[in-house]
Design an enzyme around this catalytic site. Structure first.
Site, short mmCIF file in Angstrom:
data_model
loop_
_atom_site.label_atom_id
_atom_site.label_comp_id
_atom_site.label_asym_id
_atom_site.label_seq_id
_atom_site.Cartn_x
_atom_site.Cartn_y
_atom_site.Cartn_z
N ARG A 76 0.67 -1.13 0.04
CA ARG A 76 -0.12 -0.07 -0.01
C ARG A 76 0.96 1.16 0.04
O ARG A 76 1.46 1.28 0.87
CB ARG A 76 -0.98 0.14 1.25
CG ARG A 76 -1.68 1.26 1.48
CD ARG A 76 -2.69 1.19 2.66
NE ARG A 76 -3.32 2.63 2.74
CZ ARG A 76 -3.23 3.43 3.61
NH1 ARG A 76 -2.66 3.20 5.12
NH2 ARG A 76 -3.87 4.65 3.57
N HIS A 120 -2.95 10.95 0.81
CA HIS A 120 -2.25 10.76 2.20
C HIS A 120 -1.92 12.10 2.73
O HIS A 120 -0.47 12.08 2.87
CB HIS A 120 -1.48 9.39 2.26
CG HIS A 120 -1.03 8.90 3.55
ND1 HIS A 120 -1.28 7.34 3.87
CD2 HIS A 120 -0.78 9.45 4.63
CE1 HIS A 120 -0.89 7.26 4.95
NE2 HIS A 120 -0.69 8.45 5.50
N GLU A 165 -7.38 8.14 6.71
CA GLU A 165 -7.65 8.92 7.83
C GLU A 165 -8.33 10.56 7.60
O GLU A 165 -7.53 11.51 7.97
CB GLU A 165 -6.41 8.98 8.56
CG GLU A 165 -5.78 7.51 8.81
CD GLU A 165 -4.77 7.73 9.76
OE1 GLU A 165 -4.06 8.78 10.18
OE2 GLU A 165 -4.38 6.37 10.43
N ASN A 295 -7.21 1.55 10.04
CA ASN A 295 -5.90 1.81 10.66
C ASN A 295 -6.04 1.76 12.14
O ASN A 295 -6.94 2.72 12.80
CB ASN A 295 -5.38 3.10 10.33
CG ASN A 295 -4.91 3.24 8.82
OD1 ASN A 295 -5.06 2.26 8.07
ND2 ASN A 295 -4.52 4.43 8.34
N TYR A 297 -3.95 1.64 16.03
CA TYR A 297 -2.77 1.77 16.74
C TYR A 297 -3.07 1.54 18.05
O TYR A 297 -2.14 0.90 18.89
CB TYR A 297 -1.99 3.06 16.57
CG TYR A 297 -1.41 3.17 14.93
CD1 TYR A 297 -0.14 2.58 14.76
CD2 TYR A 297 -1.82 3.73 13.88
CE1 TYR A 297 0.18 2.62 13.63
CE2 TYR A 297 -1.71 4.03 12.90
CZ TYR A 297 -0.18 3.17 12.53
OH TYR A 297 0.11 3.35 11.16
N GLU A 354 -3.25 -0.23 8.07
CA GLU A 354 -2.27 0.16 9.00
C GLU A 354 -2.14 -0.42 10.42
O GLU A 354 -3.23 -0.32 10.98
CB GLU A 354 -2.22 1.74 9.26
CG GLU A 354 -1.68 2.45 7.89
CD GLU A 354 -1.45 3.96 8.11
OE1 GLU A 354 -0.98 4.53 9.14
OE2 GLU A 354 -1.79 4.67 7.21
C1 FCB Z 1 -1.11 7.23 10.79
C2 FCB Z 1 -0.74 7.67 9.34
C3 FCB Z 1 0.62 6.87 8.83
C4 FCB Z 1 1.63 7.15 9.99
C5 FCB Z 1 0.98 6.39 11.05
C6 FCB Z 1 2.12 6.18 12.22
O1 FCB Z 1 -2.04 8.03 11.48
O2 FCB Z 1 -1.62 7.25 8.36
O3 FCB Z 1 0.97 8.16 7.84
O4 FCB Z 1 2.05 8.22 10.19
O5 FCB Z 1 -0.31 6.96 11.67
#
Ligand code: FCB
Length: 448
Positions: A76, A120, A165, A295, A297, A354
């Site tokens: 990607r 992006h 995002e 995405n 985290y 992500e």
């Molecule tokens: C996300 C972004 C990516 C990267 C990660 C850590 O928010 O999409 O570009 O910076 O975080």
């Protein structure tokens, strides 16, 4: 194997244009809001920019060879609007398209399926000069750009993501000012979010027209909110966070319009959150897509106003601690998020577009990079994906963030998310232990 994945599961890694390409003036590329923002003193913590980054623009063949070595099934990447339409509107720069053409052909020759993100965050600066995402013209300008890209690549790229995002692009860009263009204007941020979503809806049919048989979706950053305690105030803080961060984007995409509770919260503060919405827009945004990109985290622990907020027993970070960027490691929230998505927005294939960890681990005396915490992070989250799948959630693929260490936005090069170490002085790439580990997971089709 404890956590097997099906043979057609998509195993990938992700990057984005401004974070890795460098070569910001090559072949007619115009300036983007990130060039301008990063050059502003104080905007990026370590004072760096993406001017060189990983020099991927020139070294893409090396990077594609790495992908092949790791056995990635998919890659990607994002396309830089200012390379393709340097003025934001008008003239198309063929040399910019030529680069992505070469990249796509190299990927296909290496057996790696290209997944292209069309936005992006690197908006052409001339469009910001005309108002940026808070003005409707930016959403309209997205369409001919997408047409130019998909006309050129649509025969070979069959997986498209309109936006990455939109919460970050609107909120960090126009409300908190932590990201480009660094504006702090609440009403503009709401308008920006709407125009980002509108441009998604406008772009989907254009992509389909030029890329027959393509799968098209959008990527949202979804962050579940856990109330810090059993108090009503904390429950309400969690509702608000979920409303502004997650539902504000999910609901209109899935045809439900903007969430009324969040509209009411804004109204209570004298803000008309729907000021930019015109008749018909919500139908445009609700265009059926083929998948949702997620995405993930971390989670957010939500705490309401302190005064009278009882009980005070506050949720502690999970036992797995935090990554070096300070984000709590909480794979269980990913499992819960995926289950929730399948329940509340059913029948939509999901892709983790992500997921990854920032750790500083660099080469040891023997040159090896033992990024144990990244391996543990990825393993925990893949196990969460497997568990969600076992509960019937249609997760079809996983993209690790990121293939390479790169320019981490407002953090500059101070945070490293790569499976592959980049020595920025020499542009040498060294696969970390996590890269070898991931390659073994892919080869075996699951986590042991
Ligand atoms: C996300 C972004 C990516 C990267 C990660 C850590 O928010 O999409 O570009 O910076 O975080």
């Amino acid at each position: 194997m404890k956590y097997p994945f099906p043979a057609d599961f998509v195993w990938g890694a992700a990057t984005s244009s401004y974070q890795i390409e460098g070569a910001v003036t090559a072949d007619g590329r115009g300036p983007s809001i990130w060039d301008t923002f990063a050059a502003t003193p104080g905007a990026v913590r370590d004072g760096t920019t993406g001017a060189e980054a990983c020099d991927h623009y020139r070294r893409y063949a090396v990077d594609v060879a790495l992908m092949r070595e790791l056995g990635l099934g998919a890659y990607r990447f994002s396309i830089a609007w200012p390379r393709v339409v340097p003025g934001g509107t008008g003239r198309v720069e063929t040399r910019g398209l030529d680069f992505y053409d070469r990249l796509v052909d190299a990927l296909l020759a290496a057996g790696v399926t290209p997944w292209a993100t069309l936005y992006h965050w690197d908006l052409p600066q001339p469009l910001e000069d005309r108002g940026g995402w808070p003005v409707r013209g930016t959403a309209e300008a997205f369409v001919p750009y997408v047409e130019a890209v998909t006309r050129r690549l649509g025969d070979r790229v069959k997986h498209w993501i309109t936006h990455n995002e939109p919460w970050c692009a609107s909120t960090l860009g126009y409300l908190t000012g932590e990201h480009a263009p660094g504006r702090k204007e609440p009403a503009a941020a709401l308008a920006a979010a709407h125009h980002l979503l509108l441009s998604h809806g406008l772009a989907v049919p254009v992509i389909r027209a030029h890329s027959p048989g393509a799968k098209v979706g959008i990527t949202l950053n979804l962050t579940p909110a856990t109330p810090a305690s059993a108090s009503e105030a904390d429950a309400d803080a969690a509702r608000r966070f979920d409303g502004t961060f997650n539902r504000w984007f999910l609901d209109p995409i899935f045809g439900r319009g903007y969430p009324t509770d969040v509209v009411a919260d804004h109204a209570a503060e004298g803000v008309d959150a729907l000021a930019a919405v015109r008749p018909g827009d919500l139908d445009v945004i609700a265009v059926p897509a083929d998948f949702l990109g997620v995405n993930y985290y971390t989670r957010h622990v939500a705490r309401g106003p302190e005064a009278g907020n009882l009980p005070r027993v506050v949720e502690e970070p999970g036992p797995e601690g935090r990554t070096d960027i300070g984000w709590e490691v909480h794979p269980e929230s990913l499992r819960a998020l995926l289950v929730r998505l399948a329940r509340e927005y059913p029948a939509t294939p999901l892709f983790l577009t992500e997921n990854g960890a920032a750790t500083h681990d660099g080469p040891g005396a023997d040159g090896r990079i033992a990024d144990v915490r990244r391996v543990r992070y990825l393993e925990g989250h893949l196990m969460a994906v497997a568990e969600a799948r076992a509960q019937g959630v249609p997760v079809r693929g996983y993209f690790a963030w990121s293939l390479l260490d790169n320019f981490e936005w407002a953090w500059g090069y101070a945070q490293r998310f790569g499976l592959v170490w980049v020595d920025y002085a020499t542009q040498t790439r060294v696969p970390k232990d996590s890269a070898r580990w991931y390659a073994a997971v892919i080869a075996r089709g699951g986590v042991e």
